[in-house]
Each structure stands twice: as structure tokens, then as C-alpha cells.
Motif scaffolding. Structure first.
Motif, PDB file in Angstrom:
ATOM      1  N   LEU A  36      -0.256  28.052  25.446  1.00  0.00           N
ATOM      2  CA  LEU A  36      -1.646  27.839  25.071  1.00  0.00           C
ATOM      3  C   LEU A  36      -1.841  26.870  23.924  1.00  0.00           C
ATOM      4  N   ASP A  37      -0.917  26.892  22.944  1.00  0.00           N
ATOM      5  CA  ASP A  37      -1.224  26.185  21.700  1.00  0.00           C
ATOM      6  C   ASP A  37       0.037  25.800  20.945  1.00  0.00           C
ATOM      7  N   ASP A  38      -0.169  25.263  19.728  1.00  0.00           N
ATOM      8  CA  ASP A  38       0.947  24.830  18.890  1.00  0.00           C
ATOM      9  C   ASP A  38       1.896  25.977  18.558  1.00  0.00           C
ATOM     10  N   SER A  39       1.343  27.174  18.380  1.00  0.00           N
ATOM     11  CA  SER A  39       2.175  28.317  18.016  1.00  0.00           C
ATOM     12  C   SER A  39       3.214  28.610  19.091  1.00  0.00           C
ATOM     13  N   ASP A  66      -4.055  27.211  29.100  1.00  0.00           N
ATOM     14  CA  ASP A  66      -2.975  28.074  28.614  1.00  0.00           C
ATOM     15  C   ASP A  66      -1.609  27.652  29.153  1.00  0.00           C
ATOM     16  N   GLY A  69      -1.462  23.644  26.853  1.00  0.00           N
ATOM     17  CA  GLY A  69      -1.953  23.501  25.486  1.00  0.00           C
ATOM     18  C   GLY A  69      -0.879  23.166  24.469  1.00  0.00           C
ATOM     19  N   GLY A  70       0.393  23.439  24.787  1.00  0.00           N
ATOM     20  CA  GLY A  70       1.488  23.118  23.872  1.00  0.00           C
ATOM     21  C   GLY A  70       2.036  21.715  24.023  1.00  0.00           C
ATOM     22  N   SER A 114     -13.402  25.955  23.178  1.00  0.00           N
ATOM     23  CA  SER A 114     -12.316  26.621  22.457  1.00  0.00           C
ATOM     24  C   SER A 114     -10.983  26.254  23.101  1.00  0.00           C
ATOM     25  N   LYS A 115      -9.883  26.631  22.450  1.00  0.00           N
ATOM     26  CA  LYS A 115      -8.559  26.274  22.974  1.00  0.00           C
ATOM     27  C   LYS A 115      -8.269  26.934  24.318  1.00  0.00           C
ATOM     28  N   ALA A 119      -7.771  22.196  25.988  1.00  0.00           N
ATOM     29  CA  ALA A 119      -6.505  21.903  25.330  1.00  0.00           C
ATOM     30  C   ALA A 119      -6.512  20.483  24.777  1.00  0.00           C
TER      31      ALA A 119
END
Length: 299
Positions: A36-39, A66, A69-70, A114-115, A119
Motif C-alpha cells: 500500500l505505501d512506503d511503510s 494497495d 503503492g510501494g 487518500s492512499k 497511490a
């Protein structure tokens, strides 16, 4: 958290979305879906490094935020990597505003940016056509499993199948009874077709734990998809109504509570997809009445 082996040279990084990792030449690693994201991406890269591997390419099975997003975070660390995705899906990954724009039908308001729906962009190119191929030095088989998204690929390596979002784990199905789809008929066909694959020992869904029971996982998913179709049909049987009115009826029937705009547009799309399937089956009719698009049961 470390990478978990599914077979020699075939691993995955567990998360809300699983990332599939295929070892190619020497210690290269093809990353399939980046979360999903940087994390998630940061943890994935750390796990890949701890395994002594170096990213050699990215394959996104489809364009939902999701699953890609990374990408942007990984490309900052490894700008030479190429990103691959199925047709249509590559356009959304390159221009992510297309996802919330399509769901809302116009320029989306801030709450739909939103994320989870939007993305960061990453330059995606067309993946090879379904079949055996090599991406990022890894030898894989791409299998078309459209339905959840306009187009989506599952990935097979030997006896291991990464089903992406063609199949969900039982917990994910229970948490999200209105399983997202762009085409509910194709969603069912793709899930059923995966069951026919010979020699699959382990299947990893995009959301959920790996299992050696492919037939059982397919059966659970098909039952969930059909349950949604029948919930939509039951809502239509309750009296002619618009999509939004039917969505409210379906949510009441399935005990779904929507608390934000993102949930509404996603679930509205699910109801619309199943309505199209029912229209094509002749079970539902559609007309314009009082400046509204109205659906009703067919005799």
C-alpha cells in the motif's frame, strides 16, 4: 519481519497485501506487488536485503493502490528498476488519478484521494502476454485472471501459485463481504479456472495465508462471490430502485456499515458489477424513470 519461503527461490513477504518474491539469476529478486505505501515497501526492501537478494524488477498484478503503492519508494532506492503490469492496469499505475476518477465518475473530491485509492505514480510498462516469460531475470508464468480488476495476472512458479486478488483468504472474505470487482462474471470464471491448474502445491492469495488446498480456497471464494450476486438480486426483488438505494439494502442484508466516502464508491461499484451480470442474465431490467436510473426484477 523476514521473507517466508514457499519453495526454493520462491518467497513472500506477508502483510495486509502479500508481496511475492521470485529469485532469478544469481541473487536477483523480482518483486510482485509492493504493498500500500512506503511503510510496506521499506519493510519489504529490508527483508529482501536480509535474504541477500537485490531487486531486479517490479511486477504489479493489477492497478489497485494497495498493490502498487510501494513502487515509488522502491524506485527512489533502485531507479533503474522497470515496472511491469497488465494492459489497462499499466495506465492506471502510471496515472493513478484514474482509479478514484473512475470510481467517482468525475474529478474526485479530496476525501477520495487518500492512499487507499490514489497511490503515487510510477512509470509502468506492459507486461508480457500470459504464458511463460522472464521478468527481472526471473522465469515465471503469467495467468490472466480478470474480474477483480479490469485485467489482472496471477503468477505461477513451478508448484507455487500467487493468485493475486483472484482469490482471497477466508478472513479477508469475512471482513469484506462485498468483495471488490469490476466484472463479477469474470471474477467467478477466473477463480474457477484457477482450480483447473494441474500440479499446484501451494497457493498464496493477495490477502491471506498460503494454503495447500487450492480447491477449498476456490470453493470459499466462489461461494462468497455468488452470495453477493444473490444479495443484490434480493435487493432488487425488494422493489425497483436506484443503485444507491440498492447499495443501502445490500449493506443492511450483509451487515455492512460504511463510514467514509471511499467505502461507498467502492461498494457502489461492486453492486453495479453484479447488476450488470444480472442484467445480462435477464434477471434484472433497467430503465430511466423520473430522471433516475432504475433497476427492477424481471418476471
Amino acid at each position: 519481519m523476514s521473507l517466508i519461503a514457499l519453495a526454493p527461490g520462491v518467497l513472500y513477504f506477508p502483510g495486509a497485501v502479500n508481496s511475492f518474491v521470485v529469485v532469478g539469476r544469481v541473487m536477483d529478486a523480482l518483486l510482485v506487488d509492493t504493498g500500500l505505501d512506503d511503510s510496506h515497501a521499506r519493510k519489504l526492501l529490508r527483508a529482501v536485503a536480509e535474504a541477500g537478494l537485490t531487486p531486479s524488477g517490479i511486477l504489479n498484478t493489477h492497478s489497485h493502490a494497495d498493490h502498487h503503492g510501494g513502487n515509488a519508494f522502491i524506485l527512489k532506492r533502485f531507479p533503474e528498476l522497470k515496472v511491469f503490469a497488465p494492459p489497462l492496469e499499466n495506465a492506471v499505475i502510471t496515472h493513478p488519478i484514474l482509479e478514484p476518477l473512475t470510481l467517482f465518475g468525475a474529478r474526485p473530491p479530496r476525501e477520495l484521494q487518500s492512499k487507499f485509492l490514489l497511490a503515487p505514480p510510477s512509470p509502468a510498462r506492459l507486461a508480457p502476454e500470459p504464458g511463460l516469460c522472464r521478468i527481472g531475470g526471473a522465469d515465471i508464468e503469467l495467468i490472466e485472471v480478470a474480474g477483480h480488476a479490469s485485467l489482472m495476472y496471477a503468477v505461477r512458479v513451478g508448484e507455487v501459485l500467487y493468485a493475486a486478488d483472484a482469490l482471497f483468504g477466508p478472513d479477508a472474505l469475512g471482513k469484506h463481504p462485498l468483495t471488490f470487482c469490476a466484472d463479477s462474471r469474470l471474477q467467478k470464471q477466473s477463480a474457477a479456472r484457477l482450480e483447473q491448474l494441474p500440479g499446484v502445491r501451494t497457493v498464496l492469495p493477495g490477502h491471506g495465508d498460503p494454503t495447500d488446498d487450492l480447491s477449498g480456497l476456490v470453493a470459499v471464494n466462489l461461494a462468497a462471490y455468488e452470495r453477493t450476486t444473490e444479495a443484490v438480486m434480493d435487493a432488487v426483488d425488494g422493489g425497483e430502485a436506484s443503485v444507491d438505494e440498492l447499495l443501502a439494502r445490500v449493506c443492511d442484508a450483509l451487515d455492512v456499515t460504511m463510514t467514509n466516502a471511499g467505502a461507498v464508491v467502492l461498494n457502489r461499484a461492486v453492486v453495479s458489477a453484479h447488476l450488470t451480470e444480472l442484467l445480462e442474465a435477464g434477471r434484472v431490467g433497467m430503465k430511466v424513470t423520473g430522471n433516475k436510473l432504475i433497476f427492477s426484477a424481471q418476471a
